[in-house]
Design a protein around this motif. Structure first.
Motif, PDB file in Angstrom:
ATOM      1  N   PRO A  71      42.412   1.660  73.402  1.00 38.35           N
ATOM      2  CA  PRO A  71      43.477   2.658  73.492  1.00 38.35           C
ATOM      3  C   PRO A  71      42.989   4.029  73.940  1.00 38.35           C
ATOM      4  CG  PRO A  71      42.872   2.329  71.195  1.00 38.35           C
ATOM      5  CD  PRO A  71      42.087   1.321  71.993  1.00 38.35           C
ATOM      6  N   TYR A  72      41.670   4.252  73.971  1.00 37.94           N
ATOM      7  CA  TYR A  72      41.183   5.611  74.247  1.00 37.94           C
ATOM      8  C   TYR A  72      41.175   5.899  75.753  1.00 37.94           C
ATOM      9  CZ  TYR A  72      38.464   9.852  73.003  1.00 37.94           C
ATOM     10  OH  TYR A  72      38.030  11.138  72.792  1.00 37.94           O
ATOM     11  N   HIS A  73      40.475   5.054  76.535  1.00 45.81           N
ATOM     12  CA  HIS A  73      40.387   5.285  77.986  1.00 45.81           C
ATOM     13  C   HIS A  73      40.856   4.076  78.778  1.00 45.81           C
ATOM     14  CE1 HIS A  73      37.459   8.153  76.249  1.00 45.81           C
ATOM     15  NE2 HIS A  73      37.923   8.951  77.175  1.00 45.81           N
ATOM     16  N   GLY A  74      41.472   3.123  78.108  1.00 45.41           N
ATOM     17  CA  GLY A  74      42.034   1.978  78.824  1.00 45.41           C
ATOM     18  C   GLY A  74      41.002   0.995  79.356  1.00 45.41           C
ATOM     19  N   TRP A  75      39.765   1.058  78.875  1.00 45.43           N
ATOM     20  CA  TRP A  75      38.770   0.065  79.318  1.00 45.43           C
ATOM     21  C   TRP A  75      39.269  -1.316  78.919  1.00 45.43           C
ATOM     22  CZ3 TRP A  75      32.862   1.166  79.443  1.00 45.43           C
ATOM     23  CH2 TRP A  75      32.635   2.366  80.110  1.00 45.43           C
ATOM     24  N   PRO A  88      39.598   2.574  84.023  1.00 45.20           N
ATOM     25  CA  PRO A  88      40.661   3.237  84.781  1.00 45.20           C
ATOM     26  C   PRO A  88      40.288   4.597  85.370  1.00 45.20           C
ATOM     27  CG  PRO A  88      41.519   2.326  82.749  1.00 45.20           C
ATOM     28  CD  PRO A  88      40.027   2.216  82.671  1.00 45.20           C
TER      29      PRO A  88
END
Lengths: 584, 309
Positions: A71-75, A88
């Motif tokens: 949820p933090y950087h969409g990895w 992303p």
């Protein structure tokens, strides 16, 4: 008898029923926090509970059925392999293969998920639970060391209760290093519950009882009630005898993640992987589909648009795009069209390669990468050119990004991978039986309204790619928004020239003579150049040019890249003048 | 001075982390401090208390048994008060000996600026993790969707990180934002500059819908309660003639409420300074620079220090 190392055994970490679709369950085993999740293909993933990028717990990630999304950087991390599939912040970069979440074993038995252990370890097989259905009873976490819980279970039979009658008896026996079996007998009947103890860490455990046989519905409720009461009682006893909060001791051996082969550096054109043809089928008129499974270990990860070099039994090397969508990491799936004028590649794949055969592959290369930050993505496929675009379409669909897949083919019978196309229905547009002129008219309609943040990807026969690039340019698509991949270089290659090459880093000077490629000359001089197609299509053998005019003969670069003159594909292109300087 | 809790206790153990100790920290917004009544908190694990004197000037001291929370305070009899500053709308204090005063924020001198504490948030994280999150652009489309970022426009194009007089600057940081500020009416590409003048304070400068030249300034001033708990103050120094204080606060609080659950799910809570401990990308240049800067300063509080191997 010396106690076995807990780290060498498999232990339960969750009940199978806990793994609700599209959820992630938290567990802890021998001091290791785990994120446990089931993918849509039913594979159960047991991973370290930590995003490798910035340390966020993956138990708060989204399970999209094929990947976990931090949820933090969409990895995004792939089912099975744990490889990072997408970063992303860098939409056109393939994440390095070393980026992966540590993964652990996962096995299902007796309604429980088992993990940890050495690679050879098996979940216990107990006579008490064999041959019948099992009922997983309520699991209970206990703030007491595992050995104390095992001792308590031997002294405090929770379940089952012997039916009233003559000779009713109950016995508690150790059933392996981390299990206690309780057997109740009355007359000729016998019931058994095995209590597995999951060692959470030095001071905590979870008791996971499994009952043999599925009791009738009318008895079930009373069994569950009795079990819950008894187990609560046992917990109270254990926690009071464990005393004040137990100092959490680490495990004797830390949990060992599965080791994956690390991707080797690309070197020359030698094969790097051995695979087995797990499945071969005719997916459309003249198109054979293959699923290639690793002979050992895990297949290297790849991004949509990637291809592999297949080293054929007849000595030829051919490039085939991977059609896999997100989460399909156990096999490489590719499609091969039988070319009527085959030089031996497609014919060999169709005629000589069978299920069970071994093949040598390169690792996947990607020279046709998909950006996932477009407002609109248009995919245009001609015939077998659909293969890389299938991987892209499935990825975009999974991420709920707007796309259209325009699939040009002769007829319905020529549409490959129907089972993949079916779920794409919203984005898929079929264009069947069109002449080249009609195809061009369709492409004009598709591309007429260019908007910012739109990207176009085209793969198919050479003339179709040429036409699409020209039409898109006319409609105002900037060159860097139009991405293409040719199957082959149909232009006539000229290699009559002779020129000098200076290598800026090593200081060497070479002479490339007529009939010899720049790539071969570099290799002769000891430069380890990677290559794949060796016909100016794939871009693998690219070198940076510091000085000199170029004679580009590839079909890889677009016009402005050619004009820039700062890169060359060494397999087919040559110096335009007498001398070039390369950054090698 | 003797400070308990093992962080600094004079001759007994020596300072645990002089870098962290010898700093000014923003404890609370001045206008939120009661007058003449004790408020207890901790700083770097050290119990301390504060209030405002009857003339409005801030007072801070190491917690004394004789002054429980709410107890009336008389400045004249207060034993060994801690040094204090009243700057940028906050009470700043220290349990060490800072080398000089606070960093400068020249924009605060402009008469038309709106200066306020837009919110103070208790977060179970370390100071460095909170600061790094403030410096991070890649999370905006995911953690603040529809406000400070929007999927699929997630690319972080290359930007520049510079050191200027021992501060970190990250310039030309571009991101598409649907609603960059409370005063925004539509989406725009926003240009950020980040500045780190203090181990636990960071500032960002961003274009504003109300001025073509000058920039909004937003700050994060962290009060480290201990090495796993902070109170994060969001400092605003804005060019905004549209919104009320309440609206500005609501906007910033909405943003921080989205960050809090992420920060509280990071493990470990302390920021790892070892380059191999986590996997940075090009987009993380600012945070890489921040980690390296903390490491070079010798900061050990709230971080997992680099192994020397």
């Amino acid at each position: 008898m010396t106690a076995p190392d807990p780290g060498s055994l498999l232990h339960p970490v969750a009940g199978c029923a806990d793994l609700v679709p599209r959820h992630v369950v938290k567990a802890r085993l021998l001091g290791q926090d785990l994120a446990v999740w089931r993918a849509d293909d039913d594979f159960v993933n047991v991973w370290a509970d930590r995003c490798i990028h910035r340390g966020v717990r993956l138990t708060v990630a989204a399970n999209d059925g094929a990947e976990l999304v931090c949820p933090y950087h969409g990895w995004r991390y792939s089912n099975r392999s744990g490889n990072c599939a997408y970063m992303p912040a860098h939409p056109s970069d393939a994440p390095p293969r070393r980026l992966r979440v540590p993964t652990f074993r996962s096995e299902e038995r007796y309604g429980l998920i088992w993990s940890g252990g050495s690679p050879e370890a098996e979940p216990p097989r107990l006579p008490h639970l064999e041959g019948e259905d099992t009922l997983v009873l309520r699991a209970l976490p206990v703030n007491a060391p595992p050995d104390l819980a095992l001792q308590g279970l031997l002294e405090w039979p929770c379940q089952p209760v012997p039916a009233p009658g003559d000779g009713a008896s109950i016995s508690c026996d150790s059933a392996g290093p981390f299990a206690v079996a309780v057997t109740a007998r009355t007359g000729g009947t016998e019931e058994a519950v095995v209590h597995f103890v999951q060692p959470v860490d030095g001071g905590r455990c979870v008791i996971r009882p499994v009952m043999r046989g599925a009791p009738a519905a009318d008895r079930r409720l009373s069994i569950l009630r009795h079990h819950a009461r008894q187990l609560e009682e046992l917990r109270t006893r254990l926690e009071s005898s464990a005393g004040s909060p137990v100092a959490v001791r680490g495990p004797s051996t830390p949990l060992q993640p599965l080791r994956r082969p690390t991707a080797t550096a690309v070197s020359g054109r030698a094969p790097q992987l051995e695979v087995c043809v797990a499945r071969k089928w005719l997916t459309a008129e003249g198109i054979a589909a293959f699923e290639l499974a690793p002979v050992s270990g895990q297949l290297p990860s790849f991004q949509p648009g990637a291809h592999v070099d297949v080293h054929l039994p007849n000595g030829l090397v051919r490039q085939y795009s991977l059609t896999n969508g997100p989460g399909l990491t156990s096999v490489y799936r590719l499609g091969v069209k039988l070319e009527p004028d085959s030089r031996g590649g497609s014919r060999c794949m169709h005629v000589s390669v069978h299920e069970g055969d071994r093949l040598q592959l390169s690792e996947p290369h990607n020279n046709f990468p998909l950006r996932r930050d477009a407002a609109r993505t248009v995919l245009i496929a001609g015939g077998i050119g659909v293969t890389p675009l299938l991987a892209m379409a499935q990825t975009l669909q999974r991420q709920e990004l707007a796309y259209e897949l325009h699939y040009f083919a002769q007829s319905d019978d020529h549409l490959a991978f129907g089972e993949v196309l079916e779920p794409l229905s919203t984005g898929l547009v079929k264009h069947l039986g069109l002449s080249p002129d009609q195809t061009a008219d369709e492409i004009k309609k598709i591309t007429h309204d260019y908007g910012t943040a739109s990207h176009l990807y085209v793969c198919g026969p050479g003339p179709m790619i040429e036409a699409t690039r020209a039409i898109a340019a006319d409609s105002g698509w900037p060159e860097d928004a139009v991405h293409f991949e040719y199957f082959k270089n149909e232009s006539e290659l000229h290699d009559a020239s002779s020129f000098e090459v200076r290598l800026a880093r090593t200081g060497q000077t070479l002479v490339v003579g007529p009939g010899v490629s720049l790539l071969d000359s570099l290799r002769d001089a000891g430069v380890d150049m990677p290559s794949s197609c060796e016909q100016g299509v794939c871009g693998t053998c690219m070198a940076t040019v510091l000085e000199g005019e170029l004679d580009h003969q590839d079909v890889f670069f677009n016009d402005s890249e050619r004009a820039a003159g700062d890169r060359i594909l060494t397999c087919v292109s040559r110096a335009g003048g007498h001398k070039i300087v390369l950054d090698l | 001075m003797t400070i308990t809790n093992g962080r600094r206790s004079g001759a007994a153990t020596g300072p645990a982390d002089p870098v962290a100790i010898d700093q000014w920290y923003a404890i609370t917004a001045l206008d939120e401090i009661p007058i003449g009544r004790t408020v207890r908190t901790e700083l770097l694990g050290v119990p301390m208390s504060y209030c405002r004197d009857h003339d409005g000037s801030p007072l801070a001291w190491l917690t004394q048994d004789s002054l429980p929370a709410g107890a009336p305070v008389d400045a004249r009899t207060l034993h060994a008060p801690l040094p204090t500053l009243a700057d940028y709308g906050y009470l700043w204090t220290t349990v060490g000996e800072p080398d000089g005063g606070l960093f400068d924020i020249p924009e605060t001198a402009e008469p038309d600026r709106r200066i306020l504490n837009a919110g103070t948030f208790g977060i179970f994280t370390s100071g460095p993790r909170a600061v790094e999150n403030f410096l991070d652009m890649g999370h905006l489309p995911f953690v603040h969707p529809g406000v400070l970022g929007q999927q699929p426009f997630t690319e972080i194009v290359d930007y520049q990180v510079e050191y200027r007089s021992s501060e970190i600057y990250a310039v030309n940081c571009l991101i598409f934002q649907p609603k960059a500020a409370a005063a925004s009416t539509s989406g725009q590409m926003v240009n950020y500059t980040f500045r780190v003048p203090h181990p636990l304070c960071a500032l960002l400068y961003k274009s504003t819908p109300e001025d073509d030249v000058r920039l909004d300034v937003i700050g994060l001033f962290v009060h480290p309660i201990d090495d796993g708990r902070v109170r994060a103050h969001l400092f605003n120094c804005l060019l905004d003639t549209v919104n009320t204080d309440g609206q500005l606060r609501r906007f910033q609080q909405g943003v921080l409420a989205q960050d809090k659950p992420i920060l509280e799910n990071q493990v470990p809570r302390q920021l790892p300074l070892d380059p191999d401990a986590e996997a940075p990308t090009r987009a993380d240049k600012t945070s890489n620079a921040y980690r390296r800067w903390l490491s070079d300063l010798g900061m050990t509080y709230g971080v997992v220090a680099r192994s020397n191997s």
